[in-house]
Scaffold this active site. Sequence first.
Site, PDB file in Angstrom:
ATOM      1  N   ARG A   1      -1.383  13.784   4.186  1.00  0.00           N
ATOM      2  CA  ARG A   1      -2.316  12.778   4.693  1.00  0.00           C
ATOM      3  C   ARG A   1      -2.308  12.710   6.216  1.00  0.00           C
ATOM      4  O   ARG A   1      -1.265  12.935   6.835  1.00  0.00           O
ATOM      5  CB  ARG A   1      -1.899  11.395   4.155  1.00  0.00           C
ATOM      6  CG  ARG A   1      -2.032  11.292   2.669  1.00  0.00           C
ATOM      7  CD  ARG A   1      -1.233  10.122   2.135  1.00  0.00           C
ATOM      8  NE  ARG A   1       0.096  10.517   1.706  1.00  0.00           N
ATOM      9  CZ  ARG A   1       1.029   9.667   1.249  1.00  0.00           C
ATOM     10  NH1 ARG A   1       0.757   8.366   1.194  1.00  0.00           N
ATOM     11  NH2 ARG A   1       2.215  10.105   0.886  1.00  0.00           N
TER      12      ARG A   1
ATOM     13  N   HIS B   1       0.831  -1.197   0.000  1.00  0.00           N
ATOM     14  CA  HIS B   1       0.000   0.000   0.000  1.00  0.00           C
ATOM     15  C   HIS B   1       0.880   1.268   0.000  1.00  0.00           C
ATOM     16  O   HIS B   1       0.568   2.251  -0.677  1.00  0.00           O
ATOM     17  CB  HIS B   1      -0.915  -0.029   1.241  1.00  0.00           C
ATOM     18  CG  HIS B   1      -1.527   1.278   1.640  1.00  0.00           C
ATOM     19  ND1 HIS B   1      -2.869   1.554   1.495  1.00  0.00           N
ATOM     20  CD2 HIS B   1      -0.992   2.395   2.194  1.00  0.00           C
ATOM     21  CE1 HIS B   1      -3.114   2.784   1.933  1.00  0.00           C
ATOM     22  NE2 HIS B   1      -1.995   3.315   2.363  1.00  0.00           N
TER      23      HIS B   1
ATOM     24  N   THR C   1     -17.434  10.004   0.230  1.00  0.00           N
ATOM     25  CA  THR C   1     -16.176  10.693  -0.035  1.00  0.00           C
ATOM     26  C   THR C   1     -16.506  12.178   0.031  1.00  0.00           C
ATOM     27  O   THR C   1     -17.370  12.642  -0.711  1.00  0.00           O
ATOM     28  CB  THR C   1     -15.655  10.320  -1.438  1.00  0.00           C
ATOM     29  OG1 THR C   1     -15.258   8.949  -1.433  1.00  0.00           O
ATOM     30  CG2 THR C   1     -14.476  11.203  -1.834  1.00  0.00           C
TER      31      THR C   1
END
Lengths: 294, 294, 294, 294, 294
Positions: free
Chosen positions: E227, E214, E275
Amino acid sequence: MLTKCVSFRIRSSDFRSCLGASVVVLAAVNVVSSTAMAQLAGGAQQSGTTASLERAKILTAPGVFGVFSTYKIRPSYYRLAATERKGAAPEVLAVVDKHKTKVIVDAYLTRGLGASSDYFLRVHAYDLVAAQEFMTDFRATRFGMHSDVAENLVGVTKALNYITKEQSAALNAGLSGAGYTGDAPRYAIMIPVKKNAEWWNLTEAQRLKEMESHTMPTLAYLVNVRRKLYHSTGIADTDFITYFETNDIGAFNNLLVSLAQVPENKYHVRWGSPTILGTIQTMENVVTVLSATN
Amino acid sequence: MLTKCVSFRIRSSDFRSCLGASVVVLAAVNVVSSTAMAQLAGGAQQSGTTASLERAKILTAPGVFGVFSTYKIRPSYYRLAATERKGAAPEVLAVVDKHKTKVIVDAYLTRGLGASSDYFLRVHAYDLVAAQEFMTDFRATRFGMHSDVAENLVGVTKALNYITKEQSAALNAGLSGAGYTGDAPRYAIMIPVKKNAEWWNLTEAQRLKEMESHTMPTLAYLVNVRRKLYHSTGIADTDFITYFETNDIGAFNNLLVSLAQVPENKYHVRWGSPTILGTIQTMENVVTVLSATN
Amino acid sequence: MLTKCVSFRIRSSDFRSCLGASVVVLAAVNVVSSTAMAQLAGGAQQSGTTASLERAKILTAPGVFGVFSTYKIRPSYYRLAATERKGAAPEVLAVVDKHKTKVIVDAYLTRGLGASSDYFLRVHAYDLVAAQEFMTDFRATRFGMHSDVAENLVGVTKALNYITKEQSAALNAGLSGAGYTGDAPRYAIMIPVKKNAEWWNLTEAQRLKEMESHTMPTLAYLVNVRRKLYHSTGIADTDFITYFETNDIGAFNNLLVSLAQVPENKYHVRWGSPTILGTIQTMENVVTVLSATN
Amino acid sequence: MLTKCVSFRIRSSDFRSCLGASVVVLAAVNVVSSTAMAQLAGGAQQSGTTASLERAKILTAPGVFGVFSTYKIRPSYYRLAATERKGAAPEVLAVVDKHKTKVIVDAYLTRGLGASSDYFLRVHAYDLVAAQEFMTDFRATRFGMHSDVAENLVGVTKALNYITKEQSAALNAGLSGAGYTGDAPRYAIMIPVKKNAEWWNLTEAQRLKEMESHTMPTLAYLVNVRRKLYHSTGIADTDFITYFETNDIGAFNNLLVSLAQVPENKYHVRWGSPTILGTIQTMENVVTVLSATN
Amino acid sequence: MLTKCVSFRIRSSDFRSCLGASVVVLAAVNVVSSTAMAQLAGGAQQSGTTASLERAKILTAPGVFGVFSTYKIRPSYYRLAATERKGAAPEVLAVVDKHKTKVIVDAYLTRGLGASSDYFLRVHAYDLVAAQEFMTDFRATRFGMHSDVAENLVGVTKALNYITKEQSAALNAGLSGAGYTGDAPRYAIMIPVKKNAEWWNLTEAQRLKEMESHTMPTLAYLVNVRRKLYHSTGIADTDFITYFETNDIGAFNNLLVSLAQVPENKYHVRWGSPTILGTIQTMENVVTVLSATN
């Protein structure tokens, strides 16, 4: 190549065709060649001064944002005085005009063709903030204020991924070899597509093979269905927004059945939901029709 | 062959039967032969001058659009003065009359038989824009304005796909050999059907085989259940709209159980949701019944 | 065998027991023998003249329609004047009385026991149109007009399918050998059941075997849980409506756990959703309780 | 063993701890031993006369009904005059007091911690009808009348099923060997659990094994998370209601991650949806906080 | 290391960048080094006296609560007098100021970019009760009172789980080796993530391997996408809340496509839904923009 919008009148309704001259299809380039498309647009929001965005360019460039939003008019709107509703269209058109150097707006009437909305808008902009600013101003008009948003999907255009000259020469040629030759389209369809983890974990070569199977049966429909693709992974709850224009709903139904019959369909977790079917209209007509009462 | 609508009166309710003489069944042609169907229709919206659409023709032709919309009346309607609600039916009938050269409208009462709606409309038109124009005008009436759309599915009729004389002669003959002989139907049922990717990726021959298994157990019900099929892939979030008329709900339940028992059922991703059950009524009756208060 | 409804009073609430004398259980006949059931009903809507429907008969006959509808009262109801709300019960009872020759109505209070509704009705009729006519009249009362329908399922009773004397003699005897002996039930539970395509594609023999496994653990609960079954395939988005009456919620929970533990459970696509739990009340009490404010 | 409710004040909020002394955990008995629990409760609804229910007993006995209901306040409430909203708390407390011989009510504030509700109630009663009567009276107060029910789950307590002294002696001892030693809990979490047909069709021995794997990693959290279990199969659309109290949300998150990591998790069809997180408050505080405007 | 918020003005909109200097990425530490971040914040709610929370610290510490709530403005808000709406922003800012010693609030405009909300808030607090108290006060303002909560997720920050110096040295170095160098971000995206039982039942080593797969493709995006990760198992109906800031939506779309292409994606049961895409704004700007009418 002429790529302006086309306004015309069929059976007592105003229609406008607005896909642009060079259309990025689902996995291909679709050269639009219908005579109807050779006419110039005259709709209020396109009657542009030199400051307006160039429609042909923004509709074919990669890296452009497309925002699709569907709306339902609240009952409260019809409790406004008729004169107030009569003023709605000019007010909306003024907002469209105010933003015309930054966004291009297309409008569609969906009332009677689907339960989730009365109309939808497609907004193109090079800068997503500009699209949001238009939307915010639109929602501040009387018409926008009495509208509930049902769906609102953001996508971005990209260059072709799969059926390129390099990777799939024959199909790429097939896609370029045929253009739309039907009547000016009166209908637009918007269908969100989301694919599952198995799809995304295929190798690039496997996905190319599946997209070739997908593209094959669509060649026959280049003449009567126009297509455009937007990418949405991570910026909306869908991976793609597929957009179509046609004047032949029967042919369109056949095209979609043929797309259902290729293996790629097994990787769909969302295909529609909602499927939005509308008639292509001027913004003025959409607001006027939905403002009328018996 | 007489194929007009039938109005009749059973136990204090007005009913109207409106399927048309030659009915395209789910996968077959169903010749309607009941005596009731031999009577002429007298309902307001069918009492047509020569300018009206020919009902028998539009109900049996391929390439015809069928729009099914279900509605729920908002509480606000019952806050209108009783006299205003009394004027609702003539107003709606005038709209139906205005569009009678382009659309045919059937009305059904669903209140008390399902939670999602109070009534539904079935509109047939050769041109989908004409259907939208009727819907838009209908929604601009007082009755339409106080109605919320719960479901709105668009379909198009096609010639038979599977059980044709060429591909499946015996079954095709079976389908043509029996017609509806029951009492004039008081009930209509609308059931959307969507099939999964596995279904659509079967070969043509495999799908034919499954449709033969599907058709077999239905032959026995030709006498008491009429059927009609619309195709919707890509123009609604369903693949098919199946429509039934019957006067024998028990037989209909048995028919649907027998359809559940064939392998084709394993390919369904939507079968109902909603299942809409209504009584066949005149438009006038639907509006009047739903406008009344104690 | 006496089979009228039973009204009684426990801890300051009115209750009524209304299952009928001979109850078709999920897959069995359940002979009701409790002493409570031997009393005569005195509720307004059952105090019948000779013109009323015979309750014992309609509750045990096959081919009878059962309509289950759940309702939520809109906030607007409590903005009516208290005197107007006081008139609600007589108005509703008058409607029940008006239809008593064609329908039998049972009422249940669900407020506080589930989120989706405040009360529910169970209507039995030999003719489904009669049930719709009652529902339409009920919705035209002040109480009905301020109620939103949350669920509305139509079913039809049938003779036993599986655990018959011929097919499964021992179990059939077991089912007939025990009757309800508990206190008069204060609770009713309505649970819709839908089975998947795999279930319906089993052979008749396989389904019989599964229904035997299903029936076995239920025998022990005949004494404290009454059951009745309605068939709905094709006329609602469920295959069955299962209805229970009990005064022992703990035993009922155990019964349902034991039904979860048989293989048949693997074929469920809907079991509940909603599960409706209510107290058995007179219609008058339901309306009165829900019309009160502090 | 003292088991009354605890009211205390941390950082300008009133909290109350109310689990009861002997807590039936998910699959275990959790002896509560924190000093905080040794204090007596002083909240209005617990300040009981001798007629009140004994809290310690009802919170630990099997066969007790627990009703969990979550509420959202309608905007209309804030359109009431401030003085009217000021009267809301005493009115609600009077209803709690009226029913105190039959039900025990706990209140929690969820506003700001979840989207589906503003507050929730947990009601315990030996007789489910008594719980319904309280709920009905509560909804008839001004505060209740302006509240929409979002979820309403009914459960019943039972003796331990799996981790008993007989079946799993070591784990049973582990469960009994540790008690809550953390700060008085300020948070409560309610999580519905539903298991699939595969789970219920496991043998008793297999389920015991899975519950042992489930219990093992939870032992470490006995000191900072209290647990209580309710059974709901057939009386709500869930199999279990799990209820937790803690003052350490981080530890609680770790506990739930460890429960996600055992095979039992593979059998869940519902785990949450909704997960309700609230702060433990007095009923008075919940009503007062939610009645205030700036 | 400077870590204050950045307010700036691009194309007629106010933006504010607020991630904090040392950002815990999905599975990594992301050192922020853009010059824009070196400027000091001037937004009303950050213009703090010494009593305010230290932004840099709370945004990077473990054990901090993050509450994400999305809101939709009710139509009623626009029926207030314009002057009343003009007072909304100062009223909201006063509430933010009142709580500034306990919570830090970030605001985002989502209107026009998603259907489910008009704006969202991100609230950080060391004590979850403090976050709830802010939310409760915010909802008591005129602006908050006319807002409906659409989603409200609670998460808590933790130290890195997988890509640590000890377990995965090379990747950990890669994550630390690159920082954000793009333009000050104008966009924030919030995506909930829930993983299935199979994921949680993998061994620690297997999950580490998947997280390495990932992390690999994400390294290239450290320069243009920031992030931050929150853990929510058991305290919300999601396992994680992932939060991103970027000024390059195209790059962000590519990052998310690359995350879709690793096997970890096969374990997702929720990824989005919703989202949430918004523009980073000052709280004042969010309230002012949404309070305006044409």
